[in-house]
Design a protein around this motif. Structure first.
Motif, short mmCIF file in Angstrom:
data_model
loop_
_atom_site.label_atom_id
_atom_site.label_comp_id
_atom_site.label_asym_id
_atom_site.label_seq_id
_atom_site.Cartn_x
_atom_site.Cartn_y
_atom_site.Cartn_z
N GLY A 106 38.15 0.59 -23.37
CA GLY A 106 37.56 -0.60 -23.95
C GLY A 106 37.59 -0.56 -25.47
N ALA A 107 36.95 -1.51 -26.09
CA ALA A 107 36.90 -1.53 -27.54
C ALA A 107 35.56 -2.11 -27.98
N LEU A 108 35.13 -1.76 -29.18
CA LEU A 108 33.87 -2.31 -29.68
C LEU A 108 34.09 -3.74 -30.14
N SER A 109 33.07 -4.54 -29.96
CA SER A 109 33.14 -5.91 -30.46
C SER A 109 33.11 -5.86 -31.99
N PRO A 110 33.82 -6.78 -32.65
CA PRO A 110 33.79 -6.80 -34.12
C PRO A 110 32.37 -6.91 -34.65
N ILE A 111 31.50 -7.56 -33.89
CA ILE A 111 30.10 -7.67 -34.34
C ILE A 111 29.44 -6.30 -34.34
N THR A 112 29.69 -5.53 -33.28
CA THR A 112 29.12 -4.19 -33.22
C THR A 112 29.66 -3.32 -34.36
N ILE A 113 30.94 -3.47 -34.64
CA ILE A 113 31.54 -2.65 -35.71
C ILE A 113 30.85 -2.96 -37.04
N VAL A 114 30.72 -4.25 -37.36
CA VAL A 114 30.08 -4.64 -38.63
C VAL A 114 28.61 -4.23 -38.62
N GLN A 115 27.95 -4.44 -37.48
CA GLN A 115 26.53 -4.07 -37.38
C GLN A 115 26.32 -2.59 -37.69
N SER A 331 33.36 -14.90 -25.49
CA SER A 331 34.17 -15.30 -24.34
C SER A 331 34.33 -14.19 -23.31
N GLY A 332 34.11 -12.95 -23.74
CA GLY A 332 34.33 -11.85 -22.82
C GLY A 332 35.81 -11.63 -22.56
N ASP A 333 36.65 -12.23 -23.37
CA ASP A 333 38.09 -12.06 -23.20
C ASP A 333 38.52 -10.73 -23.81
N LEU A 334 38.87 -9.80 -22.94
CA LEU A 334 39.17 -8.45 -23.43
C LEU A 334 40.39 -8.40 -24.33
N ARG A 335 41.28 -9.38 -24.19
CA ARG A 335 42.48 -9.35 -25.03
C ARG A 335 42.11 -9.48 -26.49
N SER A 336 41.08 -10.29 -26.79
CA SER A 336 40.70 -10.43 -28.20
C SER A 336 40.03 -9.16 -28.71
N LEU A 337 39.27 -8.51 -27.82
CA LEU A 337 38.60 -7.27 -28.25
C LEU A 337 39.58 -6.15 -28.53
N LYS A 338 40.64 -6.10 -27.72
CA LYS A 338 41.60 -4.99 -27.83
C LYS A 338 42.13 -4.85 -29.26
N GLN A 339 42.20 -5.98 -29.98
CA GLN A 339 42.74 -5.93 -31.34
C GLN A 339 41.89 -5.09 -32.26
N PHE A 340 40.61 -4.87 -31.86
CA PHE A 340 39.72 -4.14 -32.74
C PHE A 340 39.50 -2.71 -32.28
#
Ligand code: PHE
Length: 343
Positions: A106-115, A331-340
Motif C-alpha cells: 500500500g501507500a500513505l495518503s498524501p494527507i498523512t504524509i503532509v500531516q 475516493s479510495g482509488d488505490l491507483r492515485s495513492l500508488k503515486q505517493f
C-alpha cells in the motif's frame, strides 16, 4: 533373462514412484530387494548360469539393484517430508521451498504524509499533538469558541446535526477548547483531524476534509510569534523560503483574525490559473485568541495571550502534490495513492 530384469525394473520403478506411504514403499523394497525379493532371487540364481550369460545378467541385475536402492531412498525422503507437512496441518504436496506470493504494497495518503511532516516540525518546537472526537457537542464546536446560539457565524459552516443534538465537528477548533480545559496555560498544541461540512461536492469542495489546528498560549505572545511560526511551517513543508501576507479575516474566536496567503509557488506571484491570476493562495486562517475564549476556559486574558491557526491539511496536500481534484483524496482509488508510495 535380460528381458525379465528389464521388465522387473520398469514395473518396479513405476510402483515405487506411485507409492503413497512409507509402509507401501517398504513392502515394495522387501518384495524386490529383501531376502526373498525378486531381484535378490535373480542374483542368487546367477551361479546357475554359465560364463558369458552370468556376466551379462550379473551386471544388469546389479545395476538395477543400485538404481532401485537410490530411487527408493529418494522416495522415502519425499514421503517423510509430506508426513511432516501433514502433521503440521499443512496441505500435502506443498513445496516449502517455493517463493511466496508477493503481497501488494500500500501507500500513505498524501494527507498523512503532509500531516506527519507537520507533526515533526511542531513537536520539534515543543508542541504536543492532541486529539478530539469527530462527533462533538455544541459547546465545544461553537459556544466555547465565542459563537453563541443564533450568532450569524454559525451559518459560515454548514453543520451536520445529529438527531441527539450532537454534531459532526465542522473544524478542528473544538480541540483547542478541550486542550485548554485539560492542560490550562501555558499551552502549545496541534490537533490534526477530520472535519465535516454539509457542502456540495466539486473539484475543490468536499464534505469531509482534514484540518490541522494549532494553538500557543503563554505570557507575551504576539502577532510576531504567529507570523514567525507560520513562515517556518510553510517553508519547511515546501522546502524553500516562502512569501506570505496577512489579510484581515473574521472568526469569532480570534481577535484580530487573519487570512494568511501564500505567494503562489507555481508562478512565483506572477499570476496563473492555480492562484486565479492573483499571485496569492489563501491557505491559513489564524489570529490572536479572543479574550472571551480564554475566559471560557478559565485562563486569565490579562496574564496570557495566544495565537491559533486552522491549517487546511487537504488544501496543503493538494498544493504540495499538484492534485487538482479534491475528490481523488476520498475516493479510495488505490491507483492515485500508488503515486505517493514511499517504499
Ligand atoms: N476553525 C476555523 C475554520 O475552520 C479556522 C481557524 C482556526 C481560524 C483557528 C482562526 C484560528 O474555519
Amino acid at each position: 533373462m535380460l528381458d525379465r530384469i528389464k521388465a522387473l525394473g520398469e514395473g518396479a520403478i513405476n510402483e515405487i514412484r506411485a507409492s503413497e506411504s512409507r509402509q507401501d514403499l517398504e513392502k515394495l523394497r522387501v518384495g524386490l530387494l529383501g531376502k526373498k525379493g525378486e531381484l535378490t532371487e535373480i542374483l542368487k540364481g546367477l551361479k546357475e548360469l554359465d560364463g558369458q550369460m552370468r556376466k551379462e545378467v550379473g551386471r544388469e541385475a546389479n545395476l538395477l539393484k543400485g538404481k532401485l536402492t537410490r530411487i527408493i531412498s529418494q522416495k522415502a525422503e519425499e514421503l517423510g517430508q509430506k508426513e511432516v507437512g501433514k502433521s503440521l496441518g499443512m496441505d500435502t504436496g506443498f513445496d516449502f521451498s517455493l517463493p511466496g506470493t508477493e503481497l501488494p504494497v500500500g501507500a500513505l495518503s498524501p494527507i498523512t504524509i503532509v500531516q506527519r511532516e507537520i507533526e515533526k516540525i511542531f513537536t520539534g518546537m515543543g508542541f504536543s499533538i492532541v486529539d478530539g472526537p469527530e462527533v462533538e457537542d455544541d459547546f465545544h464546536n461553537f459556544e466555547a469558541l465565542n459563537i453563541p446560539e443564533h450568532h450569524p457565524a454559525r451559518d459560515m459552516q454548514d453543520t451536520y446535526w445529529l438527531e441527539n443534538g450532537q454534531l459532526l465537528r465542522t473544524h478542528t477548533s473544538p480541540c483547542q477548547v478541550r486542550a485548554m480545559f485539560k492542560y490550562g496555560a501555558p499551552l502549545k498544541i496541534i490537533a490534526p483531524g477530520r472535519c465535516f461540512r454539509n457542502e456540495n461536492v466539486d473539484a475543490s469542495h468536499e464534505n469531509t476534509f482534514f484540518q490541522l489546528e494549532g494553538m500557543m498560549i503563554d505570557k507575551n505572545i504576539s502577532i510576531a510569534n504567529l507570523i514567525y511560526v507560520m513562515k517556518l511551517l510553510l517553508s519547511e513543508v515546501f522546502k524553500r523560503a516562502v512569501k506570505i501576507r496577512l489579510r484581515p479575516g473574521y472568526f469569532p474566536f480570534v481577535e484580530p483574525g487573519f487570512e494568511l496567503d501564500l505567494n503562489c509557488l507555481i508562478c512565483n506571484g506572477a499570476g496563473c490559473s492555480t492562484c486565479k491570476r492573483s499571485g496569492w493562495i489563501e491557505l491559513l486562517p489564524c489570529g490572536m485568541v479572543h479574550p472571551n475564549v480564554l475566559e471560557y476556559a478559565n485562563i486569565d486574558p490579562e496574564v496570557y495571550t495566544g495565537f491559533a491557526f486552522g491549517l487546511g491539511l487537504t488544501r496543503l496536500a493538494m498544493m504540495k502534490y499538484g492534485i487538482r481534484d479534491i475528490r481523488v483524496l476520498n475516493s479510495g482509488d488505490l491507483r492515485s495513492l500508488k503515486q505517493f508510495a514511499t517504499v
